[in-house]
Enzyme design. Structure first.
Site, mmCIF file in Angstrom:
data_model
loop_
_atom_site.group_PDB
_atom_site.id
_atom_site.type_symbol
_atom_site.label_atom_id
_atom_site.label_comp_id
_atom_site.label_asym_id
_atom_site.label_seq_id
_atom_site.Cartn_x
_atom_site.Cartn_y
_atom_site.Cartn_z
ATOM 1 N N ASP A 215 42.850 36.285 39.721
ATOM 2 C CA ASP A 215 44.002 36.742 40.492
ATOM 3 C C ASP A 215 44.681 37.951 39.876
ATOM 4 O O ASP A 215 44.593 38.203 38.673
ATOM 5 C CB ASP A 215 45.021 35.617 40.677
ATOM 6 C CG ASP A 215 45.559 35.062 39.364
ATOM 7 O OD1 ASP A 215 44.788 34.979 38.388
ATOM 8 O OD2 ASP A 215 46.753 34.706 39.312
ATOM 9 N N GLU B 245 45.932 32.308 37.325
ATOM 10 C CA GLU B 245 46.537 32.405 35.988
ATOM 11 C C GLU B 245 47.972 32.890 36.080
ATOM 12 O O GLU B 245 48.827 32.455 35.310
ATOM 13 C CB GLU B 245 45.696 33.356 35.125
ATOM 14 C CG GLU B 245 46.100 33.404 33.647
ATOM 15 C CD GLU B 245 47.102 34.496 33.313
ATOM 16 O OE1 GLU B 245 47.539 34.568 32.149
ATOM 17 O OE2 GLU B 245 47.486 35.294 34.212
#
Length: 416
Positions: A86, A181
């Site tokens: 991400d 994350e």
């Protein structure tokens, strides 16, 4: 092989997949682009000769490169790399459009002439270090996403080097890509470590050339829900319980000098992250950070005490506190027995002529969680600057040196 060209091409390919995570989304992954990127990487891993490739229902990708060692070679530790899929949401566009600045000659960088978006040298004097080098920036409408797509491009480039040169020996290598994350390490928390059987691992999730991280925050969050009582002004005396005012009272319990905007280094903080308030309810979200475990726990105790005092001050209000831990300091998991993965980082830099810059990160990595699970996972530099900002940029010589770090670590671990 032209490592800089290879890593640049891969970065552009991965940056083209929008994979911004979504804060507060109940599912993992929090956005479909992360699954799209995971599937792309699975195809590339297979083409690079990795085996045991699989993807979990949370879009965690597992893969293994079998050891390639001369006959009679001593056993080699299994090592892993973890990169996150991400990019962060800081209120900018989720779509990334990299812009290459060739042979940067100093001064301000125009990212987007149409929108008049710039990286100003006066605000970013670190640019002066990279005169004469090629830089990659965003078009100013988004972050660049070097966090963490520079890392993905790094490890995929290293794997391609190993595939193309069968003379390079190596032990067993595991590569794992995880989602989310940026929203509390939620992806790594779904990892099945039985599918990632390594002796130690690395993340590549920090900034400039030479940075080494094995100290991170202990991190947690707190939410205070306040329930009041509405009343018309004609009869509000002794009836109205205003949750907006109670929320302000709570915030005033905290030391303004110990908030993130006034702290640095290893100073911790309590961050008033969001306040949502109306006539009947208010919610105050707090972030708790400290490198020192004792001080971190003391901050949590202080929040508990503040809520108890708030209950006494406003006995007619409902005050509900919930707290949770997000991740922990990697350093607390380091022992004399398991620190070899850290030692290799300094050995690699010494052989590559890179000056180490050991920092206590004012944040966390997936390694902050994995280290608490018994898998020590320190972190080293991507080479990029200004994560989580439209001014994020990658000096490509530094990015190339990060790839060389990855390859040197593989060499050192194999060498033993």
């Amino acid at each position: 092989m032209d490592l800089q060209k290879m890593v640049t091409e891969k970065f552009y390919r991965y940056a083209a997949v929008s994979s911004q995570s979504v804060e507060g989304c109940p599912t993992v992954p929090s956005s479909p682009g992360q699954t799209e990127l995971a599937k792309l990487l699975m195809e590339e891993l297979a083409a690079l000769g990795l085996t045991d490739i699989s993807m979990s229902d949370t879009s965690v990708v597992y893969s293994r490169l079998p050891a390639r060692l001369p006959e009679g070679h001593a056993p080699v530790p299994a090592v892993g790399w973890v990169c996150h899929l991400d990019t962060v949401d800081v209120g900018l566009s989720p779509d990334i459009h990299p812009v290459r600045i060739e042979n940067y000659q100093g001064g301000d960088i125009c990212q987007n002439a149409e929108k008049d978006l710039w990286i100003r040298e006066a605000e970013h004097p670190e640019l002066k270090q990279y005169i004469g080098q090629d830089l990659i920036v965003s078009d100013g409408t988004s972050v660049l996403g070097a966090d963490n797509k520079a890392a993905i491009a790094n490890i995929m480039t290293a794997l391609e080097v190993l595939q193309h040169d069968p003379s390079i020996p190596h032990g067993e290598i595991h590569v794992c890509f995880v989602p989310d994350e940026e929203v509390g390490l939620r992806g790594s928390k779904t990892m099945d470590l039985k599918l990632f059987p390594v002796d130690f691992a690395y993340t590549i999730d920090c900034c400039e050339l030479g940075e080494v991280v094995y100290q991170t925050f202990n991190a947690g969050s707190a939410r205070v829900r306040i329930t009041g009582r509405s009343a018309h002004p004609m009869n509000s005396k002794n009836n109205l319980v205003n949750p907006c005012v109670i929320a302000v009272d709570l915030v005033n319990f905290f030391d303004r000098a110990a908030m993130p905007e006034h702290t640095e280094g290893t100073e911790g903080f309590i961050w008033v992250d969001t306040i949502q308030a109306g006539e009947l309810t208010a919610t105050v979200d707090l972030l708790i950070r400290d490198h020192d475990k004792g001080k971190y726990e003391a901050k949590k105790d202080y929040i508990r005490a503040a809520c108890e005092l708030l209950k006494k001050k406003h006995p007619d209000a409902g005050i509900e506190l919930t707290m949770s831990d997000t991740y922990a300091n990697i350093l607390d998991a380091v022992t004399d027995e398991n620190r070899k993965g850290i030692d290799y980082l300094y050995e690699a830099m010494d052989e590559l002529g890179i000056t180490p810059k050991t920092i206590a990160m004012r944040g966390g990595t997936d390694g902050s969680y994995l280290s608490t699970q018994g898998l020590l996972t320190p972190n080293y530099f991507t080479g990029a600057h200004n994560f989580h900002a439209s001014s994020e940029f990658m000096p490509m010589e530094s990015v190339e040196k990060s790839v060389r770090m990855t390859l040197k670590l593989i060499e050192l671990i194999t060498r033993g």
